[in-house]
Design an enzyme around this catalytic site. Structure first.
Site, PDB file in Angstrom:
ATOM      1  N   GLU A  54       0.812  -1.215   0.000  1.00  0.00           N
ATOM      2  CA  GLU A  54       0.000   0.000   0.000  1.00  0.00           C
ATOM      3  C   GLU A  54       0.846   1.266   0.000  1.00  0.00           C
ATOM      4  O   GLU A  54       0.352   2.344  -0.284  1.00  0.00           O
ATOM      5  CB  GLU A  54      -0.956  -0.013   1.195  1.00  0.00           C
ATOM      6  N   VAL A  55       2.106   1.151   0.332  1.00  0.00           N
ATOM      7  CA  VAL A  55       2.986   2.330   0.358  1.00  0.00           C
ATOM      8  C   VAL A  55       3.475   2.674  -1.047  1.00  0.00           C
ATOM      9  O   VAL A  55       3.911   3.787  -1.315  1.00  0.00           O
ATOM     10  CB  VAL A  55       4.165   2.080   1.317  1.00  0.00           C
TER      11      VAL A  55
END
Lengths: 268, 323, 323, 268
Positions: free
Chosen positions: D53-54
């Protein structure tokens, strides 16, 4: 310089560049606007920050730049930019986010309140003529803090009301932008083949918002400008005459357009 | 990973462009070679999409492939000619937006949200209902909506998300898994890569994955979203590609400036430069045959910067968690 | 352009962080040195913002600087301690979103649109009105709204745009005009750079503009949006920075693991590592004095790729327009 | 391998990795999920595509990778990724755009219908205990095509109804996701310290949507699992026993967690 030594297009660029603010973020459309922005950036103190809708940020033309960008997609805009990115960053984040101080545009028509038309001549549903379209003109007119428009002047182009308002100026007068949900705008300007126009926005934004002839090109009679304007044109008291371009200005302009892409004699 | 996605442009178009598809063609990552392959393949009933749709889109209109366009600017409509006639008589249906509009709509499509607000278009005639529902259009009440923000009452225009069925794009380099790297200003292509359901990329160079993975910030879309990769030097000609070649204005003036004026002029151009060649390699051979073996040198890059300071994606492989 | 924006962290915080400001602190570009300068300066009534707010945000809560937080994850609340007590008794007010929520809200703020739709949060308890209007909150009906898409009837949650008053971020390099270059995964920092009204960047290296302009794709925000640039080697320590240093877990375990348990533990940490030093240079001197001159070697990068193929931003400077 | 030679956490990772689909885009949260994803990627055919998700896309751990990422921010995720970008690209474009086939999550509580709670124990307005928060857990649960949850099992964690539904499973049963406006989901799975659970979604998605014990760890009695479950747990007919980890699996897992960050003996 005497009149014979420069073209009308060159004169328009010079007059427009002189109307630039000393500093701020400038987003210029394709054609004379991009050439003018490049020219102004090389002429002026370094406070002008050129950005394009395609995604170049803070483009500084190298001192020996071989040409002004031919349009806003020119890949030479990557040479000298501090950042390159995409259209959402440029027209979304930068422009819509409130970061563009001056938009430089062109159009097929302009009207009394500075609205532009880039889309169609005649009724949109049954047009006399379809044009290429607005590109980023619409959003720059909607969202830049001020707008400078560069376009040739003819009576069918300077009209009482644009056939299709693609790009709002003051819409139909005082307060109309706020009522439409747009941020206020101005002071704006139009540079035509005859001279330079401002808008009567008043000191506190309470003017009539209509276009006013503020200065004419060397030797131009304001009555001729009136003839090529499709509404009863207001002329400023003591309308000024633009100082002719200097030899240095013309030399720089021509260096930036080595192939006469924009400045073809007789084009305007 | 999966099998290589490398194939030639004719196979890529045959497999991944279907009649009726909406096709992102755009302006800045203009895939001239892929668009010409679409014309050669005789695809029909396509919709051309882009903030601006460049001259490669003209091929699709003149070639009878596309009968719809959704854009802010259509190069083919700039001057009087066949495309203006097609727009007037209904052969080419159109929905006018703007560069920002299409870019945001592609972003919304990529994000999987049904719409995105903008403050552009307010105060314009685009919002007049009689222009929204125009006879030449195809979106009607799916074109835009207006609302006031529930948070501050501010007026906005809602633009519908746009997910092209397929995007055709030209890039500097890719690997055979479909990881694509592009540099230089990207226009609306950045979001088209993510918004399209199928992505066909032509690239100047095919590189090993190691080249991609050694500089992953330059990748614009992960390979698993890409359907086909075509190795195609000069695939953007006569448009430009940062670091490879500049616009070939001279070629455009000589061969393309009249192609939109009549179907005869178009056919003459297409017979020579589209149908007369099998693929882009033959196109370039033909170019050299017509204009001279060295003619492409006139547009090759000969100025401009390259990175002058290294970057490193380093970490510590012997990291300890306690002192 | 304008005068150099280079200054030290204490001046940057004094000039550009005002009491009452909302401050993006985030997680991936964690500006530990800047956050410690905020604590040293005794700023008050701040709001901490981030998809996730890392341990550098803990400094702001424990240091009495921030009394509000808007985030999807708050590292300080992970374990029982003072911050959990502050959230229970109203000393720290909070609005819970998620990583995606905050990232999209920052993007909407950057885009200048009042809200952005998402399909996340549907079906969750976040949307229960009694939880929206909770006693510890500060947004009430400005927190979210629900609507059906006018285009397809699909349900969405509207999240309000978020424009932090100031963002503090640590980066690999910048020039004195404020052009910032970052590489590696960016988290929500990519949009925080654009959303914040004021941006303070600390950077490992200050480079000439020529370095920036030779690789402009790496720039994450143009300098004219940046208020201050601080040259600060090790400015992200004990967090990591791609290409420079890895997480200093050992330091965290030794000095920070107890700081949230009581105000006494906090004061002991802060007296040594925040108030006991004038700036980040003195912090690093102190680190070396305590742990040994070579201790930082244990987190220095010693693995990982660098670009292995060149790129060029070239064009043709002698381009001709006619053949 | 015999039971004494591996920890429960190791057993959970192995069982979870075996439950991975053979190919597809996987987004794993921090903690055991990220370790498990790394482990599965190194064990399995190469069809698993790991994204964070980063902003890391298609991360392929180098064969000699020195550690699994410690959390999703670990900078070693840049080494081997085909693309790195930001959270909007990952949680917006990739996930919300419908491109994530499997989310791997952890939580403080799970309930009968697979809903997760990552935020608070007790009433949100007067909690017994506040937690760190959901991070990206909420959107992965909302929008990934299927979800695998890895978490320790205790009666206070496996509850009839989560105290706060941060991360929807099947909400309150059949059809609830569609009614809420979410895409359908499943088949899903939960790996606990006792065994592996599925959900009764039926072949056409018309099952009861409740959690079902499908397999237990070596030597585990389903009645013990029932005792540590806060509702009347359904146990599949002919519940299977998980094959113990192989020595190779355990060796690889331990190499990926050289400092016992995740796999500390006694942690579970």
């Amino acid at each position: 310089m005497s009149e014979q030594e420069y073209t009308l297009a060159e004169l328009m660029c010079v007059a427009a560049a002189r109307a630039f603010p000393v500093s701020g973020v400038v987003m210029a459309g394709m054609g004379l606007p991009m050439l003018t922005a490049t020219f102004a950036k090389l002429l002026q103190p370094p406070g002008i920050v050129i950005c394009t809708e395609v995604g170049a940020f803070d483009w500084r033309p190298p001192p020996d730049v071989s040409r002004a960008p031919v349009g806003i997609h020119d890949i030479n805009l990557n040479d000298g930019s501090a950042m390159v990115s995409d259209m959402v960053d440029a027209l979304g984040t930068l422009l819509m986010g409130g970061n563009v101080d001056l938009g430089v545009l062109s159009a097929a028509q302009v009207d009394r309140f500075g609205n532009l038309n880039t889309l169609v001549l005649g009724d949109y549903r049954h047009p006399e003529r379809r044009l290429g379209g607005t590109g980023g003109n619409t959003e720059i007119a909607c969202l830049a803090k001020r707008v400078l428009t560069i376009m040739p002047q003819e009576r069918r182009r300077f009209v009482e009301r644009v056939d299709f308002n693609t790009s709002p100026g003051y819409i139909d007068g005082p307060g109309a932008r706020l009522r439409a949900g747009l941020p206020p705008q101005g002071p704006n300007a139009v540079v035509s083949t005859f001279g330079v126009f401002g808008f009567d926005t008043g000191d506190g934004g309470d003017g009539s918002c209509e276009m006013v002839l503020e200065a004419v090109f060397p030797g131009m009679d304001p009555d001729i400008v009136r003839l090529e304007t499709g509404w009863p044109l207001r002329v400023a008291d003591g309308v000024a005459e633009i100082e002719p371009p200097t030899a240095e200005e013309i030399a720089l302009l021509r260096r930036l357009d080595p192939h006469h892409f924009y400045l073809t004699p007789g084009r305007y | 990973m999966s099998a290589s996605k490398l194939m030639d442009e004719n196979e890529a178009v045959a497999r991944f462009v279907d009649d009726g598809d909406s096709v992102y063609v755009g302006y800045t990552s203009a895939a001239y070679g892929l668009c010409q392959a679409i014309v050669r393949a005789g695809k029909r009933n396509l919709e051309a999409i882009g903030g601006s749709v460049g001259p490669q889109g003209t091929f699709l209109f003149m070639g009878g492939c596309a009968n719809r366009v959704r854009a802010g600017y259509v190069a083919a409509a700039l001057r009087p000619g066949v495309v203006q006639e097609m727009m007037a008589d209904g052969r080419l249906r159109f929905e006018d937006y703007s560069n920002q509009g299409i870019a945001l709509m592609l972003m919304a499509g990529a994000l999987g949200i049904p719409f995105i607000p903008t403050r552009s278009f307010l105060g314009t005639d685009y919002l007049r209902p009689e222009f929204r529902d125009h006879a030449g259009g195809f979106l009607r009440d799916k074109k835009w909506a207006e609302m006031d923000s529930p948070f501050d009452g501010e007026k906005v225009v809602l633009l519908p998300a746009l997910r092209p069925d397929v995007a055709v794009l030209h890039a500097q380099r890719a690997d055979e898994d479909g990881n694509v790297q592009v540099w230089g200003h990207l226009g609306d292509a950045r979001w088209a890569y993510w918004a399209a359901r199928k992505v066909i990329v032509s690239a100047e160079e095919i590189v090993p994955r190691e080249v991609i993975a050694a500089d992953p910030d330059r990748t614009v879309t992960p390979g698993f979203r890409v359907s086909a990769v075509v190795h195609m030097p000069w695939g953007g000609h006569p448009s430009s590609l940062v670091g490879y070649y500049d616009y070939d204005y001279a070629y455009q003036a000589r061969t393309m400036s009249r192609m939109g004026r009549s179907m005869e002029e178009w056919q003459s151009f297409a017979d020579e430069w589209i149908h007369g060649v099998r693929d882009r390699a033959e196109y370039i051979d033909h170019y050299r045959a017509v204009f001279g073996a060295e003619a492409l040198d006139a547009i090759a890059v000969n100025a401009g910067p390259s990175p002058i300071a290294p970057v490193r994606y380093g970490y510590n492989a012997t990291l300890r968690f306690r002192m």
